[in-house]
Design a protein around this motif. Structure first.
Motif, PDB file in Angstrom:
ATOM      1  N   ALA A 148      29.869 -19.968  -8.531  1.00  0.00           N
ATOM      2  CA  ALA A 148      30.707 -18.956  -8.405  1.00  0.00           C
ATOM      3  C   ALA A 148      30.622 -17.715  -9.936  1.00  0.00           C
ATOM      4  CB  ALA A 148      31.254 -18.640  -7.854  1.00  0.00           C
ATOM      5  N   VAL A 149      30.486 -16.195  -9.685  1.00  0.00           N
ATOM      6  CA  VAL A 149      29.747 -15.239 -10.779  1.00  0.00           C
ATOM      7  C   VAL A 149      31.479 -14.928 -10.220  1.00  0.00           C
ATOM      8  CG1 VAL A 149      28.859 -14.227 -11.537  1.00  0.00           C
ATOM      9  CG2 VAL A 149      27.373 -16.474 -10.976  1.00  0.00           C
ATOM     10  N   SER A 150      31.617 -14.246 -11.293  1.00  0.00           N
ATOM     11  CA  SER A 150      32.435 -13.354 -11.722  1.00  0.00           C
ATOM     12  C   SER A 150      31.936 -11.718 -11.012  1.00  0.00           C
ATOM     13  CB  SER A 150      33.539 -13.238 -12.168  1.00  0.00           C
ATOM     14  OG  SER A 150      32.494 -12.594 -13.578  1.00  0.00           O
ATOM     15  N   ARG A 151      33.095 -11.148 -10.429  1.00  0.00           N
ATOM     16  CA  ARG A 151      33.092  -9.554 -10.182  1.00  0.00           C
ATOM     17  C   ARG A 151      31.419  -8.999 -10.792  1.00  0.00           C
ATOM     18  NH1 ARG A 151      36.505  -7.142  -5.945  1.00  0.00           N
ATOM     19  NH2 ARG A 151      37.951  -7.012  -7.710  1.00  0.00           N
ATOM     20  N   ASP A 152      32.085  -9.116 -12.266  1.00  0.00           N
ATOM     21  CA  ASP A 152      31.812  -8.437 -13.013  1.00  0.00           C
ATOM     22  C   ASP A 152      30.949  -8.418 -14.258  1.00  0.00           C
ATOM     23  OD1 ASP A 152      32.482  -9.873 -14.417  1.00  0.00           O
ATOM     24  OD2 ASP A 152      34.389  -8.492 -15.582  1.00  0.00           O
ATOM     25  N   GLY A 153      30.125  -9.929 -13.407  1.00  0.00           N
ATOM     26  CA  GLY A 153      29.063 -11.001 -14.380  1.00  0.00           C
ATOM     27  C   GLY A 153      29.282 -11.644 -15.300  1.00  0.00           C
ATOM     28  N   THR A 154      30.483 -11.693 -15.681  1.00  0.00           N
ATOM     29  CA  THR A 154      30.879 -12.126 -16.976  1.00  0.00           C
ATOM     30  C   THR A 154      31.408 -13.154 -16.999  1.00  0.00           C
ATOM     31  OG1 THR A 154      33.008 -10.849 -17.087  1.00  0.00           O
ATOM     32  CG2 THR A 154      31.560  -9.428 -18.290  1.00  0.00           C
ATOM     33  N   ARG A 155      31.439 -13.866 -16.144  1.00  0.00           N
ATOM     34  CA  ARG A 155      32.239 -15.444 -16.321  1.00  0.00           C
ATOM     35  C   ARG A 155      31.115 -16.392 -14.734  1.00  0.00           C
ATOM     36  NH1 ARG A 155      33.600 -14.134 -20.492  1.00  0.00           N
ATOM     37  NH2 ARG A 155      35.739 -13.938 -20.715  1.00  0.00           N
ATOM     38  N   VAL A 156      30.891 -17.224 -15.429  1.00  0.00           N
ATOM     39  CA  VAL A 156      30.560 -17.980 -13.893  1.00  0.00           C
ATOM     40  C   VAL A 156      31.674 -19.501 -14.017  1.00  0.00           C
ATOM     41  CG1 VAL A 156      28.460 -20.143 -13.672  1.00  0.00           C
ATOM     42  CG2 VAL A 156      27.753 -17.741 -14.975  1.00  0.00           C
ATOM     43  N   TYR A 157      31.579 -19.158 -12.967  1.00  0.00           N
ATOM     44  CA  TYR A 157      32.374 -20.341 -12.564  1.00  0.00           C
ATOM     45  C   TYR A 157      31.423 -22.128 -11.904  1.00  0.00           C
ATOM     46  CZ  TYR A 157      35.524 -16.686 -12.703  1.00  0.00           C
ATOM     47  OH  TYR A 157      35.914 -15.551 -13.064  1.00  0.00           O
ATOM     48  N   VAL A 158      32.315 -23.019 -12.196  1.00  0.00           N
ATOM     49  CA  VAL A 158      30.875 -24.093 -12.349  1.00  0.00           C
ATOM     50  C   VAL A 158      31.965 -25.078 -11.832  1.00  0.00           C
ATOM     51  CG1 VAL A 158      29.214 -25.511 -12.931  1.00  0.00           C
ATOM     52  CG2 VAL A 158      29.326 -23.776 -14.427  1.00  0.00           C
ATOM     53  N   ALA A 159      32.192 -26.426 -11.149  1.00  0.00           N
ATOM     54  CA  ALA A 159      32.452 -27.372 -10.365  1.00  0.00           C
ATOM     55  C   ALA A 159      31.786 -28.345 -11.019  1.00  0.00           C
ATOM     56  CB  ALA A 159      32.160 -27.690  -8.512  1.00  0.00           C
ATOM     57  N   ASN A 160      32.332 -29.365 -12.131  1.00  0.00           N
ATOM     58  CA  ASN A 160      31.914 -30.492 -12.495  1.00  0.00           C
ATOM     59  C   ASN A 160      32.343 -31.716 -11.664  1.00  0.00           C
ATOM     60  OD1 ASN A 160      33.242 -28.437 -15.434  1.00  0.00           O
ATOM     61  ND2 ASN A 160      30.714 -29.023 -15.462  1.00  0.00           N
ATOM     62  N   GLU A 161      31.660 -32.577 -11.346  1.00  0.00           N
ATOM     63  CA  GLU A 161      31.825 -33.494 -10.349  1.00  0.00           C
ATOM     64  C   GLU A 161      31.814 -34.330 -10.775  1.00  0.00           C
ATOM     65  OE1 GLU A 161      29.660 -35.052  -6.367  1.00  0.00           O
ATOM     66  OE2 GLU A 161      28.723 -34.682  -7.967  1.00  0.00           O
ATOM     67  N   ASP A 162      31.181 -34.844 -12.073  1.00  0.00           N
ATOM     68  CA  ASP A 162      31.429 -36.255 -12.974  1.00  0.00           C
ATOM     69  C   ASP A 162      33.046 -36.030 -13.483  1.00  0.00           C
ATOM     70  OD1 ASP A 162      29.647 -37.678 -11.344  1.00  0.00           O
ATOM     71  OD2 ASP A 162      29.001 -37.679 -13.562  1.00  0.00           O
ATOM     72  N   ALA A 163      33.724 -34.831 -14.039  1.00  0.00           N
ATOM     73  CA  ALA A 163      34.751 -34.517 -14.814  1.00  0.00           C
ATOM     74  C   ALA A 163      35.757 -34.409 -14.094  1.00  0.00           C
ATOM     75  CB  ALA A 163      34.433 -33.448 -15.115  1.00  0.00           C
ATOM     76  N   ALA A 164      36.006 -33.315 -12.831  1.00  0.00           N
ATOM     77  CA  ALA A 164      37.329 -33.694 -12.096  1.00  0.00           C
ATOM     78  C   ALA A 164      37.648 -32.169 -12.719  1.00  0.00           C
ATOM     79  CB  ALA A 164      38.215 -34.742 -11.891  1.00  0.00           C
ATOM     80  N   GLN A 165      36.637 -30.905 -13.280  1.00  0.00           N
ATOM     81  CA  GLN A 165      37.477 -30.032 -13.423  1.00  0.00           C
ATOM     82  C   GLN A 165      36.251 -28.262 -13.193  1.00  0.00           C
ATOM     83  OE1 GLN A 165      36.877 -30.392 -17.668  1.00  0.00           O
ATOM     84  NE2 GLN A 165      34.321 -29.817 -17.785  1.00  0.00           N
ATOM     85  N   LEU A 166      37.016 -27.684 -12.776  1.00  0.00           N
ATOM     86  CA  LEU A 166      36.211 -26.392 -13.445  1.00  0.00           C
ATOM     87  C   LEU A 166      36.184 -25.747 -14.474  1.00  0.00           C
ATOM     88  CD1 LEU A 166      35.746 -23.974 -11.040  1.00  0.00           C
ATOM     89  CD2 LEU A 166      38.006 -23.006 -11.989  1.00  0.00           C
ATOM     90  N   SER A 167      34.777 -25.103 -14.505  1.00  0.00           N
ATOM     91  CA  SER A 167      34.586 -25.117 -15.756  1.00  0.00           C
ATOM     92  C   SER A 167      34.308 -23.427 -16.132  1.00  0.00           C
ATOM     93  CB  SER A 167      33.562 -25.703 -16.734  1.00  0.00           C
ATOM     94  OG  SER A 167      33.959 -26.520 -16.969  1.00  0.00           O
ATOM     95  N   VAL A 168      35.098 -22.859 -16.855  1.00  0.00           N
ATOM     96  CA  VAL A 168      34.345 -21.192 -16.664  1.00  0.00           C
ATOM     97  C   VAL A 168      33.894 -20.755 -18.372  1.00  0.00           C
ATOM     98  CG1 VAL A 168      35.656 -19.031 -17.113  1.00  0.00           C
ATOM     99  CG2 VAL A 168      36.585 -20.859 -16.240  1.00  0.00           C
ATOM    100  N   ILE A 169      32.581 -20.024 -17.895  1.00  0.00           N
ATOM    101  CA  ILE A 169      31.433 -19.810 -18.826  1.00  0.00           C
ATOM    102  C   ILE A 169      31.389 -18.407 -18.967  1.00  0.00           C
ATOM    103  CG2 ILE A 169      29.166 -20.458 -18.953  1.00  0.00           C
ATOM    104  CD1 ILE A 169      28.697 -22.380 -17.678  1.00  0.00           C
ATOM    105  N   ASP A 170      31.945 -18.004 -20.159  1.00  0.00           N
ATOM    106  CA  ASP A 170      31.457 -16.703 -20.807  1.00  0.00           C
ATOM    107  C   ASP A 170      29.579 -16.708 -20.814  1.00  0.00           C
ATOM    108  OD1 ASP A 170      30.630 -14.180 -21.634  1.00  0.00           O
ATOM    109  OD2 ASP A 170      33.154 -14.808 -23.313  1.00  0.00           O
ATOM    110  N   THR A 171      29.232 -15.668 -19.567  1.00  0.00           N
ATOM    111  CA  THR A 171      27.567 -15.520 -20.097  1.00  0.00           C
ATOM    112  C   THR A 171      27.181 -14.423 -20.478  1.00  0.00           C
ATOM    113  OG1 THR A 171      28.568 -13.150 -18.748  1.00  0.00           O
ATOM    114  CG2 THR A 171      28.077 -15.197 -17.650  1.00  0.00           C
TER     115      THR A 171
END
Length: 365
Positions: A148-171
């Motif tokens: 998923a992408v933040s409304r301002d486009g600066t972050r991408v949110y990722v479901a990491n299936e094997d790691a049981a985590q949510l990652s936040v990426i700075d675009t």
């Protein structure tokens, strides 16, 4: 700065020796100048379709582009291993695609028999729609599945299936800046309309984890049906709908109370997976995977308003900007179904790559 290639000129004795040598061998002297064919003209990249349907093909590792105005595949873009989840930047200029080096494990496959994952293949591919190519791969954490992408486009949110985590990426710099522990086998990840909360489904836990990304904390785990696969919100964000593949149900969450307030039964044997909310919020469209169906839910009454046999295992699902057309990615048959909502009929099936998984509709701006 343009780099100049030096022009080398041969003169004097060397030229005379070459000409003499050529004459001695009985050949004619080469002409003083030779005409070369002009370089082939570079063909401009076609502009993105006014309304484009973009499909990730998990098995063939590429992206199919369908022009919604004249439904056909107009281009194919190589991506990488196992492209699945897909999201667009707010301005519609870029796509973010989850790429995974984990081996595919279809239903019935013993994961212990699979080869080890190729973690070098994990990442979020960034596709420039004007250039029609992947321009970078962002660090993602292991086995990204949906994004998923933040409304301002600066972050991408990722479901990491094997790691049981949510990652936040700075675009901007392409690196993971934050991770949150969620339930096992996270899959669906969707940004709440207010932009502050991210909802993540946990297939193993039968729950939705609500993450306050601004406050940097997990707020709550909300119990839903077994094996939840995706999340869709009403436009005002007051309710979220979560399909339970193994429960044949749809859970309705009150997003203020962060509690499931209603369970909607879809029918025995139904396997709901993907969700797409209409832009006006009047109906929710649900893909049903191995059940081959798409269901339409009236969000005012929370009752089913119809169903359509879409194709072979429809998973990814999207809706046109005018809320008149549904698109489903049908994995086993390598095609996308185009469904007219008014008539509840499949009007066309468009061939795409192998193993279509995700689908998104983007209007050019």
């Amino acid at each position: 700065m343009t780099r100049q290639i030096p022009l080398i000129r041969f003169t004097g004795p060397l030229v005379l020796a070459l000409v003499a040598g050529s004459s001695a061998c009985g050949g004619s002297a080469p002409p003083a100048t030779q005409t070369q064919a002009p370089p082939a003209a570079v063909q401009p990249v076609p502009a993105p379709p006014a309304v484009g349907v973009y499909v990730t093909n998990e098995a063939s590792g590429d992206l199919s582009i369908i022009d919604a105005a004249n439904p056909s595949t107009v281009a194919t873009i190589p991506l990488g291993k196992r492209p699945r989840g897909i999201a667009a930047s707010p301005d519609g200029a870029f796509l973010y695609v989850a790429l995974s080096g984990s081996p595919s494990a279809p239903p019935g496959v013993d994961e212990k028999t699979l080869p080890p994952p190729d973690r070098s293949a994990d990442g979020i591919g960034v596709v420039d729609l004007k250039q029609r190519k992947i321009v970078s791969v962002l660090t993602s954490g292991p086995d990204p599945e949906q994004v998923a992408v933040s409304r301002d486009g600066t972050r991408v949110y990722v479901a990491n299936e094997d790691a049981a985590q949510l990652s936040v990426i700075d675009t901007a710099d392409g690196h993971v800046i934050e991770t949150f522990k969620v339930g096992d086998e996270p899959e669906g990840v969707t940004l709440h309309p207010d932009g502050n909360l991210v909802f993540v489904t946990s297939e193993e836990d039968g729950a939705v984890y609500v993450v306050d990304v601004a406050g940097k904390k997990v707020l709550k785990s909300v119990k839903v049906g077994p094996r939840p696969r995706s999340i869709a919100f009403l436009p005002d964000g007051s309710r979220a709908y979560v399909p339970s593949e193994n429960g044949a149900t749809l859970s309705m969450i009150d997003t203020k109370r962060l509690a499931t307030v209603k369970t909607i039964k879809l029918g025995d044997g139904i396997r709901p997976m993907g969700t797409a909310m209409s832009h006006d919020g009047k109906h929710l469209d649900i893909s049903a995977g191995r059940s081959k169906m798409v269901f339409i839910l009236d969000t005012k009454t929370n009752e089913l308003a119809g169903s359509i046999e879409a194709g072979q295992r429809p998973w990814g699902i999207a809706i046109s900007p005018d809320d008149k057309t549904i698109y489903t990615a049908n994995g086993p048959s390598n095609d996308v179904s185009i469904i007219d909502i008014a008539t509840k009929q499949v009007t066309k099936k468009v061939p795409v790559g192998r193993g279509p998984w995700g689908v998104i509709v983007v209007e050019s701006k």
